[in-house]
Enzyme design. Structure first.
Site, PDB file in Angstrom:
ATOM      1  N   ARG A 199      90.574  72.899  65.888  1.00 19.14           N
ATOM      2  CA  ARG A 199      89.537  73.937  65.907  1.00 19.14           C
ATOM      3  C   ARG A 199      88.249  73.453  66.581  1.00 19.14           C
ATOM      4  NH1 ARG A 199      87.742  77.008  60.466  1.00 19.14           N
ATOM      5  NH2 ARG A 199      86.826  75.058  59.735  1.00 19.14           N
ATOM      6  N   LYS A 237      90.329  83.151  58.424  1.00 17.53           N
ATOM      7  CA  LYS A 237      89.394  84.073  57.766  1.00 17.53           C
ATOM      8  C   LYS A 237      88.285  84.528  58.710  1.00 17.53           C
ATOM      9  CE  LYS A 237      87.684  81.808  54.374  1.00 17.53           C
ATOM     10  NZ  LYS A 237      88.011  80.519  54.095  1.00 17.53           N
ATOM     11  N   ARG A 273      84.031  81.554  45.784  1.00 19.22           N
ATOM     12  CA  ARG A 273      84.857  80.360  45.894  1.00 19.22           C
ATOM     13  C   ARG A 273      85.124  79.763  44.532  1.00 19.22           C
ATOM     14  NH1 ARG A 273      83.688  79.155  51.509  1.00 19.22           N
ATOM     15  NH2 ARG A 273      84.596  77.200  52.197  1.00 19.22           N
ATOM     16  N   ARG A 307      83.410  70.969  64.465  1.00 18.38           N
ATOM     17  CA  ARG A 307      82.472  71.034  63.340  1.00 18.38           C
ATOM     18  C   ARG A 307      82.371  69.686  62.630  1.00 18.38           C
ATOM     19  NH1 ARG A 307      83.726  76.299  59.737  1.00 18.38           N
ATOM     20  NH2 ARG A 307      83.690  74.736  58.084  1.00 18.38           N
ATOM     21  N   ARG A 329      88.075  69.683  51.213  1.00 19.54           N
ATOM     22  CA  ARG A 329      87.920  71.138  51.123  1.00 19.54           C
ATOM     23  C   ARG A 329      89.208  71.796  50.643  1.00 19.54           C
ATOM     24  NH1 ARG A 329      86.280  70.971  56.498  1.00 19.54           N
ATOM     25  NH2 ARG A 329      86.562  73.166  56.992  1.00 19.54           N
TER      26      ARG A 329
HETATM   27  P1  ADP Z   1      85.700  76.449  55.437  1.00 17.58           P
HETATM   28  O1  ADP Z   1      86.344  77.701  54.898  1.00 17.58           O
HETATM   29  O2  ADP Z   1      86.431  75.874  56.605  1.00 17.58           O
HETATM   30  O3  ADP Z   1      85.397  75.430  54.397  1.00 17.58           O
HETATM   31  P2  ADP Z   1      83.095  77.779  55.655  1.00 17.58           P
HETATM   32  O4  ADP Z   1      82.384  77.996  56.934  1.00 17.58           O
HETATM   33  O5  ADP Z   1      83.514  78.965  54.868  1.00 17.58           O
HETATM   34  O6  ADP Z   1      84.312  76.858  56.082  1.00 17.58           O
HETATM   35  O7  ADP Z   1      82.208  76.862  54.678  1.00 17.58           O
HETATM   36  C1  ADP Z   1      81.669  75.638  55.107  1.00 17.58           C
HETATM   37  C2  ADP Z   1      81.013  74.919  53.924  1.00 17.58           C
HETATM   38  O8  ADP Z   1      79.934  75.717  53.418  1.00 17.58           O
HETATM   39  C3  ADP Z   1      81.908  74.687  52.719  1.00 17.58           C
HETATM   40  O9  ADP Z   1      82.693  73.526  52.836  1.00 17.58           O
HETATM   41  C4  ADP Z   1      80.849  74.557  51.611  1.00 17.58           C
HETATM   42  O10 ADP Z   1      80.199  73.308  51.644  1.00 17.58           O
HETATM   43  C5  ADP Z   1      79.817  75.604  52.008  1.00 17.58           C
HETATM   44  N1  ADP Z   1      80.099  76.921  51.389  1.00 17.58           N
HETATM   45  C6  ADP Z   1      80.396  78.079  52.048  1.00 17.58           C
HETATM   46  N2  ADP Z   1      80.567  79.092  51.194  1.00 17.58           N
HETATM   47  C7  ADP Z   1      80.387  78.580  49.958  1.00 17.58           C
HETATM   48  C8  ADP Z   1      80.451  79.118  48.631  1.00 17.58           C
HETATM   49  N3  ADP Z   1      80.743  80.411  48.406  1.00 17.58           N
HETATM   50  N4  ADP Z   1      80.225  78.279  47.585  1.00 17.58           N
HETATM   51  C9  ADP Z   1      79.926  76.990  47.769  1.00 17.58           C
HETATM   52  N5  ADP Z   1      79.864  76.410  48.982  1.00 17.58           N
HETATM   53  C10 ADP Z   1      80.080  77.186  50.069  1.00 17.58           C
END
Ligand code: ADP
Length: 224
Positions: A130, A17, A93, A162, A173
């Protein structure tokens, strides 16, 4: 002038993504709005939101809907996103977030929701290898590291694994993705907004597929 876009990209962790959203935001000349990057920025700046979010993020848990959506509402109300659009990455999400997003983007609405589809065994492999730049978020992997010594090719920042790319947080996740985010696929199909794109193959090939799907969509809307 190149037209903008109002795009949401869905996909499991490791589906690519982030990489695709950066490319698409350049292609359509619109901001890449990544809730993960915004939240990591809040954590780094130790804001009240960042302080509350940090341990949830490290464990792979979701941040409460209201907290995330307030942040998104502010960003999507700015002149650039309101005027030309956006590529939204990491949000919605949950169904509750999708409902809020509908109100935030009213009256323009979304143009398309792309589901980047990658098999789970492949995302697990991608996530384990990653690596990311702590400063600009550029993505690397153990197979394709930066040119010099884990120093970011783009900005010179340190390239690391990360905090939430541990096996346990990744599993959490992915479970949350199935439980909370996957239902959005049906939700957006019902609203005739979803297109599923294979996220396998080279990044260039995937970008071409997404741009092609947006072209087809625009053609269809013109004919409607
Ligand atoms: P990934 O898709 O690998 O989980 P992201 O960088 O999109 O990585 O998100 C990292 C973290 O940020 C998520 O695991 C969550 O804790 C938080 N997060 C990001 N976007 C949202 C969202 N829309 N709602 C709730 N938590 C979020």
């Amino acid at each position: 002038m190149i037209p903008g876009v109002r795009l949401v990209v869905l996909g499991k962790q490791g589906a690519g993504k982030g990489t695709q959203c950066v490319r698409l935001s350049h292609h359509y000349v619109v901001p890449h709005v990544s809730t993960g990057d915004m939240l990591r920025g809040e954590v780094k700046a130790k804001t009240p939101l960042g302080v509350r979010a940090e341990s949830l993020m490290d464990q792979g848990e979701l941040i409460p809907d209201e907290m995330v959506m307030e942040m998104v509402q502010v960003r999507l109300s700015e002149r650039d996103t309101r005027g030309r659009g956006f590529v939204l990455d990491g949000c919605p999400r949950t169904i509750a977030q999708a409902k809020d997003l509908d109100e935030i983007v009213h009256p323009f609405g979304l143009e398309l929701v792309v589901d980047l589809n990658v098999p789970t065994d492949l995302v697990l492999k991608r996530l384990a290898s990653r690596r990311v730049c702590v400063d600009c978020g550029a993505n690397y992997s153990t197979a394709a590291p930066p040119m010099v010594n884990w120093t970011c090719d783009v900005c010179g920042g340190e390239v690391i694994q990360r905090e939430d790319d541990t096996e346990e947080a990744i599993r959490r996740r992915l479970d949350l993705y199935e439980a909370e985010t996957a239902p959005l696929i049906t939700w957006y199909i019902e609203r005739d907004l979803l297109v599923t794109i294979a996220g396998t193959g080279s990044p260039d090939a995937v970008t071409r597929r997404v741009v092609g799907a947006i072209d087809v969509r625009r053609q269809k809307m013109r004919l409607a």
